[in-house]
Every structure is written in structure tokens, then in C-alpha cells.
Design a protein around this motif. Sequence first.
Motif, PDB file in Angstrom:
ATOM      1  N   GLY A  79      18.377 -12.414  -3.822  1.00  0.00           N
ATOM      2  CA  GLY A  79      17.456 -11.441  -4.393  1.00  0.00           C
ATOM      3  C   GLY A  79      15.998 -11.814  -4.214  1.00  0.00           C
ATOM      4  O   GLY A  79      15.164 -10.955  -3.899  1.00  0.00           O
ATOM      5  N   LEU A  80      15.669 -13.078  -4.384  1.00  0.00           N
ATOM      6  CA  LEU A  80      14.277 -13.503  -4.228  1.00  0.00           C
ATOM      7  C   LEU A  80      13.838 -13.415  -2.773  1.00  0.00           C
ATOM      8  O   LEU A  80      12.662 -13.138  -2.493  1.00  0.00           O
ATOM      9  N   ASP A  81      14.764 -13.625  -1.832  1.00  0.00           N
ATOM     10  CA  ASP A  81      14.442 -13.461  -0.414  1.00  0.00           C
ATOM     11  C   ASP A  81      14.117 -12.002  -0.111  1.00  0.00           C
ATOM     12  O   ASP A  81      13.177 -11.707   0.632  1.00  0.00           O
ATOM     13  N   LEU A  82      14.893 -11.085  -0.676  1.00  0.00           N
ATOM     14  CA  LEU A  82      14.631  -9.669  -0.483  1.00  0.00           C
ATOM     15  C   LEU A  82      13.290  -9.289  -1.102  1.00  0.00           C
ATOM     16  O   LEU A  82      12.514  -8.533  -0.509  1.00  0.00           O
ATOM     17  N   ARG A  83      12.990  -9.829  -2.262  1.00  0.00           N
ATOM     18  CA  ARG A  83      11.705  -9.547  -2.900  1.00  0.00           C
ATOM     19  C   ARG A  83      10.552 -10.030  -2.031  1.00  0.00           C
ATOM     20  O   ARG A  83       9.556  -9.322  -1.848  1.00  0.00           O
ATOM     21  N   GLU A  84      10.675 -11.215  -1.463  1.00  0.00           N
ATOM     22  CA  GLU A  84       9.627 -11.744  -0.589  1.00  0.00           C
ATOM     23  C   GLU A  84       9.464 -10.856   0.655  1.00  0.00           C
ATOM     24  O   GLU A  84       8.345 -10.563   1.080  1.00  0.00           O
ATOM     25  N   PHE A  85      10.593 -10.422   1.230  1.00  0.00           N
ATOM     26  CA  PHE A  85      10.557  -9.549   2.399  1.00  0.00           C
ATOM     27  C   PHE A  85       9.837  -8.238   2.078  1.00  0.00           C
ATOM     28  O   PHE A  85       8.950  -7.797   2.824  1.00  0.00           O
ATOM     29  N   LEU A  86      10.193  -7.606   0.959  1.00  0.00           N
ATOM     30  CA  LEU A  86       9.570  -6.341   0.577  1.00  0.00           C
ATOM     31  C   LEU A  86       8.086  -6.523   0.266  1.00  0.00           C
ATOM     32  O   LEU A  86       7.260  -5.664   0.616  1.00  0.00           O
ATOM     33  N   SER A  87       7.734  -7.622  -0.362  1.00  0.00           N
ATOM     34  CA  SER A  87       6.325  -7.893  -0.664  1.00  0.00           C
ATOM     35  C   SER A  87       5.516  -8.042   0.612  1.00  0.00           C
ATOM     36  O   SER A  87       4.421  -7.488   0.739  1.00  0.00           O
ATOM     37  N   TRP A 116      18.512  -5.559  -7.950  1.00  0.00           N
ATOM     38  CA  TRP A 116      17.480  -4.627  -8.371  1.00  0.00           C
ATOM     39  C   TRP A 116      16.463  -5.263  -9.303  1.00  0.00           C
ATOM     40  O   TRP A 116      15.255  -5.063  -9.161  1.00  0.00           O
ATOM     41  N   ASN A 117      16.918  -6.021 -10.269  1.00  0.00           N
ATOM     42  CA  ASN A 117      15.979  -6.607 -11.229  1.00  0.00           C
ATOM     43  C   ASN A 117      15.025  -7.604 -10.582  1.00  0.00           C
ATOM     44  O   ASN A 117      13.929  -7.818 -11.094  1.00  0.00           O
ATOM     45  N   ASP A 118      15.408  -8.186  -9.449  1.00  0.00           N
ATOM     46  CA  ASP A 118      14.517  -9.089  -8.717  1.00  0.00           C
ATOM     47  C   ASP A 118      13.512  -8.336  -7.854  1.00  0.00           C
ATOM     48  O   ASP A 118      12.453  -8.870  -7.538  1.00  0.00           O
ATOM     49  N   ILE A 119      13.835  -7.105  -7.440  1.00  0.00           N
ATOM     50  CA  ILE A 119      12.980  -6.391  -6.486  1.00  0.00           C
ATOM     51  C   ILE A 119      12.231  -5.197  -7.065  1.00  0.00           C
ATOM     52  O   ILE A 119      11.333  -4.672  -6.413  1.00  0.00           O
ATOM     53  N   LYS A 120      12.556  -4.772  -8.261  1.00  0.00           N
ATOM     54  CA  LYS A 120      11.976  -3.526  -8.785  1.00  0.00           C
ATOM     55  C   LYS A 120      10.452  -3.565  -8.873  1.00  0.00           C
ATOM     56  O   LYS A 120       9.806  -2.531  -8.744  1.00  0.00           O
ATOM     57  N   GLU A 121       9.874  -4.726  -9.042  1.00  0.00           N
ATOM     58  CA  GLU A 121       8.414  -4.831  -9.124  1.00  0.00           C
ATOM     59  C   GLU A 121       7.750  -4.700  -7.760  1.00  0.00           C
ATOM     60  O   GLU A 121       6.527  -4.670  -7.671  1.00  0.00           O
ATOM     61  N   CYS A 122       8.534  -4.588  -6.693  1.00  0.00           N
ATOM     62  CA  CYS A 122       7.991  -4.403  -5.339  1.00  0.00           C
ATOM     63  C   CYS A 122       7.594  -2.956  -5.074  1.00  0.00           C
ATOM     64  O   CYS A 122       7.016  -2.654  -4.027  1.00  0.00           O
ATOM     65  N   PHE A 123       7.901  -2.053  -6.019  1.00  0.00           N
ATOM     66  CA  PHE A 123       7.684  -0.629  -5.798  1.00  0.00           C
ATOM     67  C   PHE A 123       6.716  -0.043  -6.814  1.00  0.00           C
ATOM     68  O   PHE A 123       6.746  -0.403  -7.990  1.00  0.00           O
ATOM     69  N   VAL A 124       5.894   0.893  -6.336  1.00  0.00           N
ATOM     70  CA  VAL A 124       5.025   1.640  -7.251  1.00  0.00           C
ATOM     71  C   VAL A 124       5.887   2.673  -7.979  1.00  0.00           C
ATOM     72  O   VAL A 124       6.959   3.034  -7.483  1.00  0.00           O
ATOM     73  N   LEU A 163      20.614   3.055 -12.819  1.00  0.00           N
ATOM     74  CA  LEU A 163      20.030   4.265 -12.245  1.00  0.00           C
ATOM     75  C   LEU A 163      18.709   4.685 -12.901  1.00  0.00           C
ATOM     76  O   LEU A 163      17.755   5.019 -12.189  1.00  0.00           O
ATOM     77  N   PRO A 164      18.587   4.684 -14.216  1.00  0.00           N
ATOM     78  CA  PRO A 164      17.292   5.077 -14.796  1.00  0.00           C
ATOM     79  C   PRO A 164      16.140   4.202 -14.306  1.00  0.00           C
ATOM     80  O   PRO A 164      15.058   4.710 -13.987  1.00  0.00           O
ATOM     81  N   SER A 165      16.361   2.918 -14.194  1.00  0.00           N
ATOM     82  CA  SER A 165      15.326   2.016 -13.701  1.00  0.00           C
ATOM     83  C   SER A 165      15.039   2.252 -12.217  1.00  0.00           C
ATOM     84  O   SER A 165      13.885   2.274 -11.793  1.00  0.00           O
TER      85      SER A 165
END
Length: 135
Positions: free
Chosen positions: A22-30, A55-63, A112-114
Motif C-alpha cells: 500500500g505504501l508503494d502505491l501511495r508513493e507511486f500515486l504521489s 484504500w486507507n493508505d492511498i486515499k490522501e493521494c486524491f483531491v 464505498l462512501p470513502s
Amino acid sequence: FSYSGGGPLSYFGAKAQMHTYGLDLREFLSELGYHFREVHILAHSCGAAFFFKNWNDIKECFVPSRRSCGVKAPARWVPKVSRAGPEDSRLHLATLTLMNPDVLVEQFVELLPSVMQAAEHLTAYVDNNDGALFW
């Protein structure tokens, strides 16, 4: 972003390790956010499971999506992303498309709501005859 799936027998091993990436995906998206403003994510089966598992690791990558900001606009309208500044690398998640997602209904309903706070559009294709592990 992809894992080396191999064959059907490695599928379950890969699923058991999804949480560790998850953290690797977050870094990639960032990093992607420094070059692009918008992203469309298409995930099939295990890829959808990977997305929801992390999702909880990457959700902050999106506006936030326009819906979550209360913006009224035509259904096909995709807004220009409003970022906090030049150092803000968050992406606009324009579309999330899931094809035969290997996600438990309970997990889907819970997250889904998040997810929809970020995703502008969600499309899911489901086919009972999908035999990805058996071909």
C-alpha cells in the motif's frame, strides 16, 4: 503499477501480501501527481482487491470529488483540479472502473462512501462466467 502474478497458484500468495504494498502505491500515486492532474483507474479482479485493501493508505493521494464539494454540474463534466499549491501532488480520480472485482461485498460497502469522496465516477462490470484463474 503491477505485481508479478505468475499463475493461478501464486494468486493466493499475492493476495496474502497485498497489504504490504500500500505504501508503494501511495508513493507511486504521489509521484504521478507531480506530472499529471488527473488519473483513471481500471482494475480487474485481484487489482480491484489490491485497490480496496490499500484504500486507507492511498486515499490522501486524491483531491475531493465535485460531489463531495457540493459542486452542481452536468453528469459528464470533469472539473479542473484545484490544488492547495505547487507542492500539492494530489490527483483528481476522474474514473474508477472495476471489472469482476475480487472484493467481498462487506468490504465494498464499508469503503464505498470513502472511495466516492474521491472518485468522480464509478463503474463496475460483473460477470458470473469470469474464470480468470481457470483459463
